[in-house]
Design an enzyme around this catalytic site. Structure first.
Site, short mmCIF file in Angstrom:
data_model
loop_
_atom_site.label_atom_id
_atom_site.label_comp_id
_atom_site.label_asym_id
_atom_site.label_seq_id
_atom_site.Cartn_x
_atom_site.Cartn_y
_atom_site.Cartn_z
N ASP A 94 0.88 -1.17 0.00
CA ASP A 94 0.00 0.00 0.00
C ASP A 94 0.92 1.21 0.00
O ASP A 94 1.64 1.46 0.97
CB ASP A 94 -0.87 -0.04 1.27
CG ASP A 94 -1.74 1.20 1.43
OD1 ASP A 94 -1.60 2.14 0.62
OD2 ASP A 94 -2.55 1.22 2.38
N TYR A 138 1.10 0.40 15.23
CA TYR A 138 0.12 0.31 14.15
C TYR A 138 0.65 0.90 12.85
O TYR A 138 1.12 2.01 12.80
CB TYR A 138 -1.17 1.08 14.51
CG TYR A 138 -2.12 1.09 13.35
CD1 TYR A 138 -2.86 -0.04 13.07
CD2 TYR A 138 -2.21 2.18 12.50
CE1 TYR A 138 -3.71 -0.07 11.98
CE2 TYR A 138 -3.05 2.15 11.41
CZ TYR A 138 -3.81 1.02 11.15
OH TYR A 138 -4.63 0.99 10.06
N LYS A 149 -3.14 -2.92 8.31
CA LYS A 149 -3.22 -4.38 8.33
C LYS A 149 -2.32 -4.98 7.26
O LYS A 149 -1.80 -4.28 6.40
CB LYS A 149 -4.68 -4.81 8.12
CG LYS A 149 -5.48 -4.75 9.41
CD LYS A 149 -5.09 -5.89 10.35
CE LYS A 149 -5.78 -5.72 11.69
NZ LYS A 149 -5.30 -6.63 12.71
C1 F6R Z 1 -7.85 -0.23 7.94
C2 F6R Z 1 -7.58 1.11 7.46
C3 F6R Z 1 -8.46 2.23 7.81
C4 F6R Z 1 -7.76 3.24 8.72
C5 F6R Z 1 -8.68 4.42 9.05
C6 F6R Z 1 -7.97 5.51 9.83
O1 F6R Z 1 -6.84 -1.11 7.58
O2 F6R Z 1 -6.59 1.31 6.78
O3 F6R Z 1 -9.66 1.79 8.41
O4 F6R Z 1 -7.32 2.61 9.89
O5 F6R Z 1 -9.18 4.99 7.88
O6 F6R Z 1 -6.82 5.83 9.13
P1 F6R Z 1 -5.66 6.75 9.69
O7 F6R Z 1 -5.22 6.18 11.01
O8 F6R Z 1 -4.62 6.66 8.60
O9 F6R Z 1 -6.29 8.12 9.81
MG MG Z 2 -4.08 1.27 3.73
MG MG Z 3 -4.61 -2.34 2.31
#
Ligand code: F6R
Ligand code: MG
Ligand code: MG
Length: 367
Positions: free
Chosen positions: A12, A231, A234
């Protein structure tokens, strides 16, 4: 017959509108880079995306974990990240966890699945990629296809696959090196099931035919949260499975995806949801999900790939997608509660840990 290697390396490196899908320009950048820099190195390649992840599937003669192949993919992702940043894509370079490339991309963020094969007269194989879920998401489908005649009717109908399969299962909680166990199906079915029931810790790494010794399957096993210690999204695993002849038929490998096992991932990597089989180049949306898997069937000859057959693009799977949506709805209705959200050890954000720490001080023991 010379051996060929099928490699899939996936990352990603940024997406449109949150964690939805890569931009057309980003995909084109990756495609052009691979076309240009892969000359003389790759026999063939295919580029696609699953949610916000871009996968580079390639064939070559360099074997697994080859530095040149891995460096090519790393450089592609670095070049793509520049474009993602320039376009203001979200999470640009998200899965590139280290500054500099060394040897191969294992442990550096991207997911890898590679298999070196002696091509059979006809060589059909399946390329799976999942988004918004974890490496263990393939555990149940693999168990069912390679152990259970309820899905692989070949275990009773086709004598050549009756000898069963050898599983290599990795303990992904061990981060210092690869911690692996080898278990034979069908004799050790219950041991295999005992490990695979916990996909957050035990993940199928590869499967071999016991009739011929050939490798049938390989799945990615990197847990980003173990790599980075925090974190970072995933793992969104990839997997390659050879089919037919002495191996399960394509339909037998696909059969368990009708069960849509509940996996961890989904919004903020912290929820459970049934795994939805989707068409190629699908995006996510609802609750940053749902967890999705796509599967492309290829045939390969002397390393040359056919165009992919998009196996979940068939009316049967429309019905499965409807069913998954209903099941997802049910689970989502209970929001954060109980088994809708992953346990504390699997949470990908620190919010709950922080709040619990604060509240800890306010608990009293009643006299
Ligand atoms: C799950 C995912 C999204 C982010 C969410 C918050 O794998 O990528 O659900 O966790 O959109 O994203 P951030 O922490 O980047 O603001
Ligand atoms: Mg992502
Ligand atoms: Mg992904």
């Amino acid at each position: 017959m010379a051996k060929i290697t099928i490699s899939v390396i996936k990352a990603d490196i940024g997406s449109i509108g949150g964690h939805i899908k890569p931009s057309q320009k980003l995909l084109e950048t990756v495609e052009n880079f691979v076309k240009e820099k892969g000359k003389g190195l790759l026999i063939d390649y295919y580029i696609g995306h699953t949610g916000d992840d871009i996968a580079i599937l390639s064939t070559h003669k360099k074997g697994v974990l080859n530095e040149k192949i891995h460096r090519l993919c790393w450089d592609v992702f670095v070049a793509g990240t520049k474009v993602a940043k320039a376009q203001g894509l979200y999470g640009a370079g998200q899965d590139l966890l280290v500054e500099a490339f060394s040897k191969n991309v294992k442990g550096m963020g991207p997911q890898v699945a590679e298999v070196e094969i002696e091509e059979r007269p006809a060589e059909p194989f399946l390329f799976f990629a999942a988004d918004k879920t974890d490496t263990g998401a393939f555990n149940l489908p693999l168990y069912l296809s390679f152990c259970d005649p309820m899905h692989t009717a070949g275990f009773i109908l086709a004598p050549q696959i009756k000898k069963g399969f050898k599983f290599f299962i990795m303990d992904v909680s061990y981060t210092k090196a690869d911690r692996i166990i080898e278990l034979n199906a069908p004799e050790e079915l219950y041991n295999i099931a005992t490990l695979l029931r916990d996909p957050s810790r035990f993940v199928v790494e590869s499967i071999f035919s016991r009739a011929t010794g050939e490798q049938v399957a390989v799945a990615s096993t990197t847990r980003l949260h173990n790599v980075a210690g925090k974190y970072v999204g995933k793992d969104d695993p990839v997997m390659l499975i050879r089919t037919q002849y002495n191996f399960p038929a394509t339909g037998e490998v696909l059969s368990p995806y009708t069960i849509t096992p509940v996996v961890s991932g989904f919004l903020r990597g912290s929820h459970y949801g049934p795994l939805m089989p989707v068409k190629k180049n699908s995006q996510v949306s609802f609750f940053d999900g749902p967890p999705i898997v796509n599967c492309l069937a290829f045939s390969v000859k002397s390393g040359k790939l056919t165009e992919p057959a998009d196996v979940f693009d068939q009316p049967y799977w429309e019905y499965v997608r409807e069913e998954v949506s209903e099941e997802t709805e049910e689970l989502r209705r209970q929001g954060f509660f109980g088994s809708a959200m992953v346990p504390e050890s699997e949470l990908e954000y620190l919010g709950i840990e922080k709040t619990l720490k604060e509240l800890e001080k306010r608990f009293i023991i009643r006299k």
